[in-house]
Structure formats: structure tokens, C-alpha cells
Write a protein that holds these residues in place. Structure first.
Motif, PDB file in Angstrom:
ATOM      1  N   ASP A 247      12.082 -45.856   1.672  1.00  0.00           N
ATOM      2  CA  ASP A 247      12.964 -46.641   0.603  1.00  0.00           C
ATOM      3  C   ASP A 247      14.104 -46.868   1.076  1.00  0.00           C
ATOM      4  OD1 ASP A 247      10.900 -46.175  -1.656  1.00  0.00           O
ATOM      5  OD2 ASP A 247      11.273 -44.149  -1.524  1.00  0.00           O
ATOM      6  N   PRO A 248      14.722 -48.059   1.029  1.00  0.00           N
ATOM      7  CA  PRO A 248      16.044 -48.498   1.603  1.00  0.00           C
ATOM      8  C   PRO A 248      17.033 -47.795   0.862  1.00  0.00           C
ATOM      9  CG  PRO A 248      14.895 -50.323   0.663  1.00  0.00           C
ATOM     10  CD  PRO A 248      13.945 -49.196   0.427  1.00  0.00           C
ATOM     11  N   GLY A 249      18.255 -47.337   1.472  1.00  0.00           N
ATOM     12  CA  GLY A 249      19.389 -46.677   1.085  1.00  0.00           C
ATOM     13  C   GLY A 249      18.934 -45.318   0.537  1.00  0.00           C
ATOM     14  N   THR A 250      17.769 -44.779   0.863  1.00  0.00           N
ATOM     15  CA  THR A 250      17.401 -43.636   0.112  1.00  0.00           C
ATOM     16  C   THR A 250      17.365 -42.405   1.409  1.00  0.00           C
ATOM     17  OG1 THR A 250      16.067 -44.422  -1.372  1.00  0.00           O
ATOM     18  CG2 THR A 250      15.757 -42.044  -1.016  1.00  0.00           C
ATOM     19  N   PRO A 251      18.115 -41.417   1.283  1.00  0.00           N
ATOM     20  CA  PRO A 251      18.295 -40.299   2.445  1.00  0.00           C
ATOM     21  C   PRO A 251      16.839 -39.892   2.522  1.00  0.00           C
ATOM     22  CG  PRO A 251      19.618 -39.635   0.702  1.00  0.00           C
ATOM     23  CD  PRO A 251      19.100 -40.971   0.273  1.00  0.00           C
TER      24      PRO A 251
END
Ligand code: SAM
Length: 267
Positions: A247-251
Motif C-alpha cells: 500500500d503506497p505511503g503505508t509503513p
């Protein structure tokens, strides 16, 4: 084509932790007992942050189902479903379409008993009590017959279940049996615990699961990838779940690289 193995009926045992309820406890659910919460606590002490691995697996399952929905798959057979809460397949599908069908399959009696009331109001989803090692009992179950059309593409989900089968259960042959009955356009989703990326924590995890009703059998990534047979891998191919279309931008939720998986399509 479809073999039927003799599989012992799994007895209900609430004195030993069950993988479905451990997973539920890690995800913050309420379908678990003290025996599961206790081993979950011990695992969190032995492997700090291990809960992230369970969230990562559930997030992978969501991304996989979203991918399949985006590619026209509307029916799902979830083998070794556990308890269908906290972002499970029918909840993901419902966000996108009303035209979906899901059959969950589990062999743990209390998991099925907990799941039935959760699904009672669902017209598009049901759970069947069956052992995935007996494909005929799964594929000919009343729930599969009522909800799924096996002549049409299916999303066959084997998420976090094959590592419960020892080699003596011949998991490669079993997965091949399921692959054979899939209609063209179907997709196979697999996630599986591995010791290829992070061997020491994988061993600690397996040691804890040895005390449960569901011991884990670690496999290397090559063997896990072989379960896809000659199906066409969906890019990026099988990978550590953290690297599979993150998931983009999710750690990344887990400090460990313990689960390997992906999707492949039957042409
Ligand atoms: C960790 S849960 C996986 C939950 C879900 N598939 C996911 O990835 O989010 C594994 C489930 O597989 C079930 N299971 C293990 N062996 C099985 C078998 N031979 N037949 C059916 N279910 C099985 C367990 O009872 C448990 O509910």
C-alpha cells in the motif's frame, strides 16, 4: 481427477490454542480464549512486533481480493478461512460490488460455529465445515454448490493455510488437484510462512505453534512458489508479503519477513 483423501474429523479442543483464534487475538478480535491470549502474549515477548505479521497477512489478503475484483473475479473460495471478521473477503468485496459470492472453508469446529452467526444475514457468503485435504468434500459441499459456479472464474484463496499441512499430506499434489478444477480466468492466491528470509524468528514462531492444535511446517520460497504450478504469475510474482504490491505511503506493519506469497492466473 479429483481425489478424496480420508481425513480424520477434527475434534473440538478448547484446551489448546487454535490458529484461527490466535490470529483473531492478534488482529484485536473477540473470538478467542485465555489459552490463545496467553500464547499470543508469549509470542509477543519472544518476537516483539510479531502482531504486525498477522496484520500484514490480512492486508495482503485484502490487496489480493481487490486485485481479483478489479480483474473481473466475483466468486471466491477461501480455504482455511479462519473467522471471517476484521476485513475478511466478503467485507472487502462488498465495498466494491453487490455481485459477489464467497464460500469460506474451515475444519475447526468452533471456528465454524463462531462464523455461522456472523454470516447468517449474508446472502452472498457462507462457511462450510470441511477439510481442505478432501477436495471433493469442499467442492461438492452444499455451500459451494449453492453459491459458486465452478465453470466460471474463481478466486481460490489459500492464505496462511498450507503451512499447517505436513509434507505427508502431499500439499503440492493437493494444490494441483484444486488448480485442475479451476475454470480459465481463475486465480490462485497463496501466502505461506517461510524460513527463507528471516530463519531465526521463523524457528521461534514454529516452536510456539508446535504447542498448538495447528503446528506450522516451514517451507522455503522455492517450494512455496512451486505450489502455483504452471499458472501465470501476476506481477511482481511471489514475494515477501511486504514487497507484494505494498500500500503506497503505508509503513510495513511487521519487523519480520516471515510470510511469502502472491497470485497466479489460470489462462
Ligand atoms: C491463520 S488462519 C488463516 C485465516 C485466513 N485464511 C487469512 O489468511 O486471513 C488458518 C485457518 O486454517 C484452518 N485450517 C488448518 N488446516 C485446515 C484444513 N486441513 N482444512 C481446513 N481448514 C484448515 C485453521 O483452522 C484456521 O482457521
Amino acid at each position: 481427477m479429483m481425489d478424496t483423501r480420508s481425513t480424520a474429523i477434527r475434534e473440538m479442543d478448547i484446551n489448546r490454542p487454535a490458529s484461527a483464534r490466535m490470529y483473531d487475538a492478534f488482529l484485536g478480535g473477540c473470538h478467542n480464549f485465555g489459552v490463545e491470549r496467553s500464547i499470543v502474549e508469549r509470542l509477543e515477548t519472544a518476537l516483539p512486533g510479531i502482531g504486525g505479521t498477522y496484520r500484514e497477512n490480512r492486508a495482503f489478503l485484502r490487496r489480493a481480493v481487490e486485485y481479483l475484483l478489479a480483474h473481473g473475479v466475483r466468486q471466491f473460495l477461501d480455504l482455511g478461512s479462519g473467522i471471517p471478521t476484521i476485513g475478511h473477503v466478503h467485507e472487502v468485496a462488498r465495498r466494491r460490488t453487490r455481485h459477489f459470492r464467497v464460500v469460506y472453508v474451515d475444519n475447526e469446529p468452533l471456528t465454524v460455529a463462531h462464523s455461522k452467526p456472523l454470516l447468517a444475514a449474508e446472502i452472498n457468503a457462507a462457511i462450510t465445515h470441511a477439510d481442505i485435504r478432501d477436495p471433493k468434500s469442499v467442492l461438492c459441499s452444499p455451500e459451494v454448490r449453492a453459491l459458486l459456479d465452478l465453470d466460471e472464474p474463481v478466486g481460490l484463496l489459500m492464505s496462511s493455510v498450507l503451512h499447517y499441512l505436513p509434507d505427508s499430506d502431499q500439499p503440492a499434489e493437493l494444490v494441483a488437484t484444486y488448480r485442475e478444477v479451476l475454470a480459465p480466468g481463475s486465480h490462485l492466491v497463496i501466502s505461506h510462512v517461510t524460513d527463507s528470509h528471516d530463519p531465526a524468528p521463523a524457528r521461534v514462531l514454529a516452536e510456539h505453534y508446535a504447542e498448538t492444535s495447528d503446528p506450522i511446517h516451514l517451507r522455503d520460497t522455492r517450494e512455496i512458489e512451486s505450489f502455483f504450478g504452471d499458472l501465470d504469475p501476476v506481477p511482481p510474482g511471489a514475494a515477501c508479503l511486504a514487497d507484494w504490491r505494498p500500500d503506497p505511503g503505508t509503513p510495513v506493519p511487521s519487523p519480520y519477513r516471515l510470510v511469502h506469497g502472491g497470485i497466479a492466473r489460470k489462462g
